[in-house]
Design an enzyme around this catalytic site. Sequence first.
Site, PDB file in Angstrom:
ATOM      1  CD  GLU A  88      70.456  44.974  54.567  1.00 30.76           C
ATOM      2  OE1 GLU A  88      71.655  45.135  54.780  1.00 30.76           O
ATOM      3  OE2 GLU A  88      69.743  45.769  53.946  1.00 30.76           O
TER       4      GLU A  88
ATOM      5  N   GLY B 242      74.630  54.282  57.655  1.00 30.88           N
ATOM      6  CA  GLY B 242      75.384  55.117  56.726  1.00 30.88           C
ATOM      7  C   GLY B 242      76.490  54.329  56.058  1.00 30.88           C
TER       8      GLY B 242
END
Lengths: 377, 290
Positions: free
Chosen positions: A239, A122
Amino acid sequence: MDLACTEEEEAFRAGLRHWLSTALPALPPRPPPGDWPARRAHDRAWQRALYDAGYAGVHWDASPTRRLIFLEETEEAGAPYVGANFVGLLHAGPTIAAEGTPEQRARWLPPILRGDEIWCQGFSEPDAGSDLASLRTRAVRDGDAYVVTGAKVWTSHAEIADWCELLVRTDPEAPRHRGISWLAMPMDAPGVTVRPLRTLAGSTEFAEVFLDEVRVPAANRVGEENDGWRVTMVTLSFERGTAFAGEVVACRRTLAALARTARENGRWDDTVLRRRLGRLNAEFRALWRLVQFNVAEAEATGGVPGAGGSVFKLRYSEARRELYDTAAAVLGPDALDLSRGWTIDRLSSLSYTIAAGTSQIQRNIVAERILGLPKER
Amino acid sequence: MRFRPTEDQRALRRGVRELLEARCGRDALRARGARIDRALWRELGRAGFFSLRLPEAEGGAGLGLPEAALVFEEAGRVLLPGPLVATHLAAGSVPGAADGTAVVTRVDGGLVPWLEEADVVLGDASGAVPVRSVDPLTPLHRVASGPPGGPEPQAVPPSAVLLTAAEQLGSAGRTLATAVRYAKEREQFGRPIGAFQAVKHLCAGMLVRTELARAAVYAAAVTADPVEIAGAKLLADEAAVQGAGDCLQVHGGMGFTWEAEVHLHLKRAWVRAELGQPAARSEEVLAAAL
Ligand SMILES: Cc1cc2nc3c(=O)[nH]c(=O)nc-3n(C[C@H](O)[C@H](O)[C@H](O)COP(=O)(O)OP(=O)(O)OC[C@H]3O[C@@H](n4cnc5c(N)ncnc54)[C@H](O)[C@@H]3O)c2cc1C
């Protein structure tokens, strides 16, 4: 300068290959994209199988080379990738491992490794996308908890997640980057509402998450209060680093299948199309070499993947779109048929230049951090 | 994974860079024009530029294609003129090539570079006619080539293709560095032009192409696989040609002058793109391997 692996690394590869040859046939078929409970069960079962075989923590504690061998061999064998475990294995887990207390690591890491708990991320908000540091979801301290109110968006896997790595503003007065904290929020907490969003590919891959006075224990904060931005940067470098590396192997398999199809349906005789396929062959071979180069760099410098990951992501995301545009050229009119797998993949490929930092933002990063050009502001 | 230049390889690269930077300054390059500096050629010979890959028993350094690629990358960076690849490849077979006392060229597709300056020509250059070469630092002749689309009658060996790609890589690295330096210095609207995103993104694109080409060229040097070499050539051509074009754009009007270095990189990149397997052939090789 050499591409060989050590004997131990080759032994690791051989062991993995052997295990895959026994484990994969036992795996049930992949559920359809719309069936989220089934997808959750499937991805958890695969992670559990990896755990039982001793491969669950490869992304965390193995050397970069072993990680690469793992990605290469699992993709080559057609095994599932991380799926719904993406955030747990590649974002939240590494962040907790690097920044969490011993109690936090003991609470959250083993369930991620076993595939017991699914995480989502989130970070993005309706008004904070590329400019993530402008996020506004508020967390106000109340005794031993934070009371969180705000809205998150594009939250992948929110429908089936147990936990959310949540970025919140804990000090609205501080300079933007210094008032943010990183919380682990249980998705079943009162006040959390998930509204799935349909993507252009038709399925609900991501969601809006509304937070209405959600109480999150202060003990769930990873890192210091207001230090969440730095904690987050650790996560993002994971990532962009090797998270997509395995997909290059998958793209090479797709390319080989495209060539087979083109030979069968006669389009191979089209010189322009044939050469386009040849160019893609160069592209994906080189992208794999670039991954190896970055891994060697990371191994030599002992660091987390750096801005080199942005170079890779930029080129890979474009190459992937070109791959599926070429697939459409091979298919001809069949490219308009959604029951063709490549048609859905072509639609999905459009997200790669946006998710995990848009191409424009990656170019800014490359220009400013690698080339040292002046900041925009 | 040790897919990075070793300490020895980095030392070799440093040594070559120092030698070439001392000899290939801007003025020296232009003063020489389309002539081969025989003294420099012999100096390159003494430094092992041509004999690098010969066994030590034959007076070479016993090194491999990866080392040669690093050396040719440096040559490309400074626009070192002459039929370097052909002479390097002839080191074991043509007397004088290894020590730089002979200049060897080769018929390459429909072109022969440096025909009149060369002591030895490999391949059939009969009927070669001079061309007004686009590159002021590379004289060219044309020979009749085979039927279009057919197999190339005088194709060059894969290692020559790879070393040509390495030169392209060096050129791409140089035009990137030149563009970035200029973008930090040149000011317009009260800011360095490199602060403008349009300029920044041009430079980022140059870096991405260069780094992809680097990974491809180094890997192909390690594997010596002809398909991988074809891919390296394709990507290095792209990095060099587009890099020079973008570098020119970053320089504005200055980039369009004879005075600036960038046109020399662009023109040489065009020549090299045509030599040692042009894009269409590389693409066919790569397609056939699918
Ligand atoms: C499939 C998918 C899954 C995702 N999953 C998650 C998730 O699980 N969790 C999560 O938190 N987020 C997720 N995201 C969100 C993603 O990180 C954001 O979409 C992305 O960072 C861009 O933000 P934005 O959508 O607000 O676009 P904006 O930031 O509004 O950008 C719009 C356009 O403006 C350009 N732009 C913006 N700023 C600049 C600038 N400074 N210079 C030049 N151009 C600029 C952008 O490049 C883009 O083209 C996901 C996105 C996708 C597509």
